[in-house]
Scaffold this motif. Structure first.
Motif, PDB file in Angstrom:
ATOM      1  N   TRP A  70      -0.203  -1.015  -7.407  1.00 49.70           N
ATOM      2  CA  TRP A  70      -0.381  -0.599  -6.017  1.00 49.70           C
ATOM      3  C   TRP A  70      -1.798  -0.128  -5.770  1.00 49.70           C
ATOM      4  CZ3 TRP A  70      -1.899   4.337  -4.899  1.00 49.70           C
ATOM      5  CH2 TRP A  70      -1.771   5.274  -5.923  1.00 49.70           C
ATOM      6  N   ALA A  71      -2.404   0.565  -6.744  1.00 46.08           N
ATOM      7  CA  ALA A  71      -3.791   1.030  -6.583  1.00 46.08           C
ATOM      8  C   ALA A  71      -4.744  -0.159  -6.558  1.00 46.08           C
ATOM      9  CB  ALA A  71      -4.166   1.984  -7.710  1.00 46.08           C
ATOM     10  N   LYS A  72      -4.475  -1.141  -7.404  1.00 47.05           N
ATOM     11  CA  LYS A  72      -5.323  -2.332  -7.437  1.00 47.05           C
ATOM     12  C   LYS A  72      -5.214  -3.104  -6.117  1.00 47.05           C
ATOM     13  CE  LYS A  72      -5.041  -4.734 -11.204  1.00 47.05           C
ATOM     14  NZ  LYS A  72      -4.575  -5.717 -12.196  1.00 47.05           N
ATOM     15  N   ARG A  73      -3.978  -3.230  -5.607  1.00 49.66           N
ATOM     16  CA  ARG A  73      -3.789  -3.928  -4.323  1.00 49.66           C
ATOM     17  C   ARG A  73      -4.482  -3.186  -3.201  1.00 49.66           C
ATOM     18  NH1 ARG A  73       2.310  -5.140  -4.810  1.00 49.66           N
ATOM     19  NH2 ARG A  73       2.279  -2.946  -4.372  1.00 49.66           N
ATOM     20  N   LEU A  74      -4.404  -1.848  -3.225  1.00 52.58           N
ATOM     21  CA  LEU A  74      -5.040  -1.038  -2.198  1.00 52.58           C
ATOM     22  C   LEU A  74      -6.548  -1.225  -2.226  1.00 52.58           C
ATOM     23  CD1 LEU A  74      -4.399   1.146  -0.049  1.00 52.58           C
ATOM     24  CD2 LEU A  74      -4.922   2.835  -1.792  1.00 52.58           C
ATOM     25  N   LEU A  75      -7.114  -1.215  -3.427  1.00 52.87           N
ATOM     26  CA  LEU A  75      -8.563  -1.401  -3.540  1.00 52.87           C
ATOM     27  C   LEU A  75      -9.000  -2.806  -3.144  1.00 52.87           C
ATOM     28  CD1 LEU A  75      -9.467   0.595  -6.761  1.00 52.87           C
ATOM     29  CD2 LEU A  75     -10.108   1.111  -4.409  1.00 52.87           C
ATOM     30  N   THR A  76      -8.236  -3.807  -3.515  1.00 55.51           N
ATOM     31  CA  THR A  76      -8.634  -5.166  -3.141  1.00 55.51           C
ATOM     32  C   THR A  76      -8.465  -5.413  -1.654  1.00 55.51           C
ATOM     33  OG1 THR A  76      -6.455  -6.006  -3.717  1.00 55.51           O
ATOM     34  CG2 THR A  76      -8.176  -6.200  -5.390  1.00 55.51           C
ATOM     35  N   GLN A  77      -7.469  -4.784  -1.059  1.00 48.90           N
ATOM     36  CA  GLN A  77      -7.228  -4.999   0.364  1.00 48.90           C
ATOM     37  C   GLN A  77      -8.171  -4.170   1.232  1.00 48.90           C
ATOM     38  OE1 GLN A  77      -3.192  -4.328   1.530  1.00 48.90           O
ATOM     39  NE2 GLN A  77      -3.429  -5.397   3.450  1.00 48.90           N
TER      40      GLN A  77
END
Length: 194
Positions: free
Chosen positions: A153-160
């Motif tokens: 979820w943190a990775k998705r948040l950063l990429t988005q």
């Protein structure tokens, strides 16, 4: 020569007009997109949210539209909300119909869902017409979450939102640097007062 090209141009324009006129009175063209997503609950159970969007890309109205999605076996899923079937009176040209329901998984494993079936009536044809939705990607129901997936979820948040976060950080830092007095200028001001 000029009359020949002008005559050819008129023929091409006439053909284009006839083709567009014939497609404007065409039948409905039904496209359906089926999506499913998994939601893990705190209790350890997992729910499947299913949504199906039906589009009429044709030039005439479809009547007696019916959706049936019976690809969810009762021994694997319980219906939590909604129904796996739905009917509508009509779907106008260019229109969209949406339906959603939620299921709770009973057993663990990989599940491949079949497309939903949409039937509809066209006034110019005696038989019911059929269309199929897109199939869903395989669902890994109640799968163990590996430790590297926990930070997904943190990775998705950063990429988005990474670009927006960096811009906001730079703006806040810039405002902080301008608004806060520097220590060297404060020290110089205190020396001048003495």
């Amino acid at each position: 020569m000029e009359s020949l090209t002008g005559n050819s141009l008129m023929k091409v324009l006439m053909i284009l007009f006839l083709v567009s006129a014939s497609t404007a009175t065409g039948d409905p063209f039904i496209i359906a997109h089926k999506k499913a997503s998994l939601n893990r609950l705190k209790t350890g159970a997992e729910r499947v949210s299913v949504s199906i969007d039906i589009y009429n890309q044709g030039f005439s109205t479809a009547y007696d539209v019916s959706l049936v999605d019976d690809s969810w076996p009762e021994d694997m899923f319980d219906i939590v909300s909604g129904n796996t079937s739905k009917s509508w009176e009509r779907l106008d040209a260019g229109g969209v119909l949406s339906h959603s329901f939620e299921l709770e998984a009973k057993i663990q494993g990989l599940f491949n869902g079949a497309p939903a079936v949409i039937t509809y009536r066209v006034p110019t044809k005696a038989t019911l017409q059929e269309a199929y939705s897109t199939p869903i990607l395989p669902l890994n129901i109640l799968a163990e979450i590996p430790p590297e997936k926990q930070l997904e979820w943190a990775k998705r948040l950063l990429t988005q939102y990474g670009n927006q976060i960096s811009v906001v950080s730079i703006v806040v830092l810039f405002i902080y640097l301008i608004a806060s007095p520097s220590k060297t200028s404060a020290a110089k001001a205190s020396r001048k007062k003495r």
